[in-house]
Design an enzyme around this catalytic site. Structure first.
Site, PDB file in Angstrom:
ATOM      1  N   GLU A 169      -4.640  15.464 -13.405  1.00  0.00           N
ATOM      2  CA  GLU A 169      -5.000  16.890 -13.447  1.00  0.00           C
ATOM      3  C   GLU A 169      -5.570  17.394 -12.122  1.00  0.00           C
ATOM      4  O   GLU A 169      -5.322  18.533 -11.729  1.00  0.00           O
ATOM      5  CB  GLU A 169      -5.984  17.173 -14.588  1.00  0.00           C
ATOM      6  CG  GLU A 169      -7.172  16.242 -14.617  1.00  0.00           C
ATOM      7  CD  GLU A 169      -8.428  16.883 -15.228  1.00  0.00           C
ATOM      8  OE1 GLU A 169      -9.336  16.121 -15.573  1.00  0.00           O
ATOM      9  OE2 GLU A 169      -8.493  18.108 -15.335  1.00  0.00           O
ATOM     10  N   ASP A 218      -4.957   7.748 -18.615  1.00  0.00           N
ATOM     11  CA  ASP A 218      -5.689   8.432 -19.681  1.00  0.00           C
ATOM     12  C   ASP A 218      -4.786   9.217 -20.642  1.00  0.00           C
ATOM     13  O   ASP A 218      -5.216   9.585 -21.732  1.00  0.00           O
ATOM     14  CB  ASP A 218      -6.723   9.408 -19.085  1.00  0.00           C
ATOM     15  CG  ASP A 218      -7.734   8.714 -18.186  1.00  0.00           C
ATOM     16  OD1 ASP A 218      -7.880   7.483 -18.310  1.00  0.00           O
ATOM     17  OD2 ASP A 218      -8.374   9.401 -17.366  1.00  0.00           O
ATOM     18  N   ARG A 274     -11.788   8.492 -19.920  1.00  0.00           N
ATOM     19  CA  ARG A 274     -12.629   9.637 -19.579  1.00  0.00           C
ATOM     20  C   ARG A 274     -12.916  10.494 -20.817  1.00  0.00           C
ATOM     21  O   ARG A 274     -13.463   9.998 -21.750  1.00  0.00           O
ATOM     22  CB  ARG A 274     -11.939  10.445 -18.478  1.00  0.00           C
ATOM     23  CG  ARG A 274     -12.934  11.240 -17.689  1.00  0.00           C
ATOM     24  CD  ARG A 274     -12.380  11.732 -16.407  1.00  0.00           C
ATOM     25  NE  ARG A 274     -12.850  10.933 -15.301  1.00  0.00           N
ATOM     26  CZ  ARG A 274     -12.310  10.878 -14.116  1.00  0.00           C
ATOM     27  NH1 ARG A 274     -11.208  11.544 -13.867  1.00  0.00           N
ATOM     28  NH2 ARG A 274     -12.848  10.168 -13.180  1.00  0.00           N
ATOM     29  N   GLU A 324     -14.873   5.040 -23.269  1.00  0.00           N
ATOM     30  CA  GLU A 324     -16.024   5.194 -22.369  1.00  0.00           C
ATOM     31  C   GLU A 324     -16.716   6.559 -22.510  1.00  0.00           C
ATOM     32  O   GLU A 324     -17.894   6.690 -22.214  1.00  0.00           O
ATOM     33  CB  GLU A 324     -15.592   4.985 -20.916  1.00  0.00           C
ATOM     34  CG  GLU A 324     -14.552   5.999 -20.447  1.00  0.00           C
ATOM     35  CD  GLU A 324     -14.079   5.788 -19.018  1.00  0.00           C
ATOM     36  OE1 GLU A 324     -14.541   4.861 -18.342  1.00  0.00           O
ATOM     37  OE2 GLU A 324     -13.206   6.578 -18.575  1.00  0.00           O
ATOM     38  N   MET A 347     -11.185   2.650 -21.064  1.00  0.00           N
ATOM     39  CA  MET A 347     -11.252   3.866 -20.243  1.00  0.00           C
ATOM     40  C   MET A 347     -10.658   5.059 -20.988  1.00  0.00           C
ATOM     41  O   MET A 347     -10.305   4.964 -22.158  1.00  0.00           O
ATOM     42  CB  MET A 347     -10.527   3.636 -18.922  1.00  0.00           C
ATOM     43  CG  MET A 347     -11.326   2.857 -17.916  1.00  0.00           C
ATOM     44  SD  MET A 347     -10.438   2.816 -16.350  1.00  0.00           S
ATOM     45  CE  MET A 347     -11.703   2.206 -15.262  1.00  0.00           C
TER      46      MET A 347
HETATM   47  O1  F6P Z   1      -8.603   8.746 -14.774  1.00  0.00           O
HETATM   48  C1  F6P Z   1      -8.376   7.383 -14.789  1.00  0.00           C
HETATM   49  C2  F6P Z   1      -9.662   6.640 -14.847  1.00  0.00           C
HETATM   50  O2  F6P Z   1      -9.291   5.277 -14.826  1.00  0.00           O
HETATM   51  C3  F6P Z   1     -10.576   6.962 -16.031  1.00  0.00           C
HETATM   52  O3  F6P Z   1     -10.125   6.407 -17.233  1.00  0.00           O
HETATM   53  C4  F6P Z   1     -11.894   6.432 -15.522  1.00  0.00           C
HETATM   54  O4  F6P Z   1     -12.996   7.089 -16.100  1.00  0.00           O
HETATM   55  C5  F6P Z   1     -11.826   6.736 -14.076  1.00  0.00           C
HETATM   56  O5  F6P Z   1     -10.473   6.846 -13.719  1.00  0.00           O
HETATM   57  C6  F6P Z   1     -12.491   5.671 -13.203  1.00  0.00           C
HETATM   58  O6  F6P Z   1     -12.373   6.076 -11.900  1.00  0.00           O
HETATM   59  P1  F6P Z   1     -12.743   5.237 -10.601  1.00  0.00           P
HETATM   60  O7  F6P Z   1     -11.434   4.937  -9.938  1.00  0.00           O
HETATM   61  O8  F6P Z   1     -13.520   6.211  -9.788  1.00  0.00           O
HETATM   62  O9  F6P Z   1     -13.494   4.029 -11.009  1.00  0.00           O
END
Ligand code: F6P
Length: 342
Positions: free
Chosen positions: A103, A128, A172, A222, A170
């Protein structure tokens, strides 16, 4: 025609497969040239480029990660961001951009096209699966497969010790990974961000599973929140798109379950294992088809669109529409899974 390609946001299995398809069809079918921008919008801002041609994408179909690198850089937060991008595109004689992202990356592409006339085509990626306008994003199937395999393994160790195993996945603000892997893995209950959970109810489900002589697996997204409580944040830090880092609800929940049920509990946080490694066959298929259709959109001069999966068809939808609203789990879908809880 010279086409720029970039991958932004969290990496995701299938990014390289998209680029392979874009480049193969672009070069062989349409005689295009390509240039890769390193680390998403950062490369476009700073003019940091990578050679992108058929030899560069050879052997990339099963490779996880992204050969271009990725970042969460937001050009709209950078001084003269849009101007700098336009300069880079002009310098490298780039006529069009294929932006592969979630997004945030696609939101930038939508604004660049609509407000500044940059010729962008988007490809939806994210484990996600929270992008509207497409049935699935690539990367999601791999993440669900990894999580399901982990749940399968956790069943046997949970049963050997008659413990509760909490698995944090994960996603989000969306519960897609939790819902799909929890159903596929036979979880005792699944907790998602879209529906606040009742701790007493979770403990009752756990207790009833022990009564049936099985050890419960609790799958928690999460972003899941207890009734009357808040999301558990990692450290309160924000990325340049304003997203907080999540994780920690699994640990919190295991402690609560121990206190309320008297049963021993452990937590497994799957974290980035869900994002790493080789894409599943489904994700290779989807990523490849997305890539082929994205370069067709470039050939047709259809800017400001994203390729999307509808049923088994790949269609084009306006980027602005695709990034307007997060796709979250429908309550009816979640309710369906409820028959297996407890
Ligand atoms: O958007 C994908 C994602 O893996 C989410 O599920 C998770 O919260 C986030 O990215 C983690 O991001 P980072 O790469 O900053 O650890």
């Amino acid at each position: 025609m010279r086409v720029g390609v970039l991958t932004g946001g969290g990496d995701c299995p299938g990014l390289n497969a998209v680029m392979r398809a874009v480049v193969r069809k672009g070069v062989q079918g349409y005689g295009y040239d390509f240039v890769g921008f390193r680390d998403g919008w950062r490369g476009a801002l700073e003019g940091d480029t990578v050679q992108l041609d058929i030899p560069a994408v050879r052997g990339m179909l099963p490779r996880g990660g992204t050969l271009l690198g990725s970042s969460r850089t937001n050009p709209f937060k950078e001084q003269n961001g849009v101007h700098r991008i336009s300069e880079t595109l002009a310098k490298h004689e780039v006529d069009a951009l294929v932006a592969i992202g979630g997004e945030d990356t696609l939101g930038v592409a939508a604004r660049l096209t609509d407000e500044h006339g940059v010729k962008c085509v988007g490809v939806p990626k994210t484990i996600d699966n929270d992008l509207s306008a497409t049935d699935y994003t690539f990367g999601f199937n791999t993440a669900v497969t990894v999580a399901t395999e982990a749940i399968d393994r956790l069943h046997t160790t949970a049963e050997s010790h008659m413990r509760v195993l909490v698995v944090e996945v994960m996603g989000r603000h969306a519960g897609w990974i939790a819902l799909h892997s929890g159903l596929a893995g036979g979880a005792n209950c699944i907790l998602i961000p879209e529906q606040r959970f009742d701790l007493d109810q979770v403990c009752a489900w756990v207790t009833s599973r022990f009564k049936a002589s099985y050890a419960p697996i609790v799958v928690v997204a999460e972003g899941a929140m207890p009734k009357g409580g808040d999301m558990v944040l990692k450290d309160g830090s924000l990325d340049s798109f304003g997203h907080v880092r999540l994780s920690g609800v699994g640990e919190w929940l295991a402690k609560q379950i121990e206190e309320h049920t008297g049963k021993e509990a452990r937590t497994t946080v799957l974290g980035h294992t869900q994002r790493g490694g080789t894409p599943s066959a489904f994700d290779r298929w989807l990523a490849t088809r997305f890539g082929l259709h994205a370069i067709d959109a470039v050939r047709d001069g259809e800017w400001g669109v994203m390729v999307a999966l509808r049923g088994t068809d790949i269609v084009r939808v306006p980027l602005a529409e695709a990034t307007r609203k997060l796709k979250t789990v429908d309550p009816a879908l979640y309710e369906e899974a409820g028959v297996f809880f407890g």
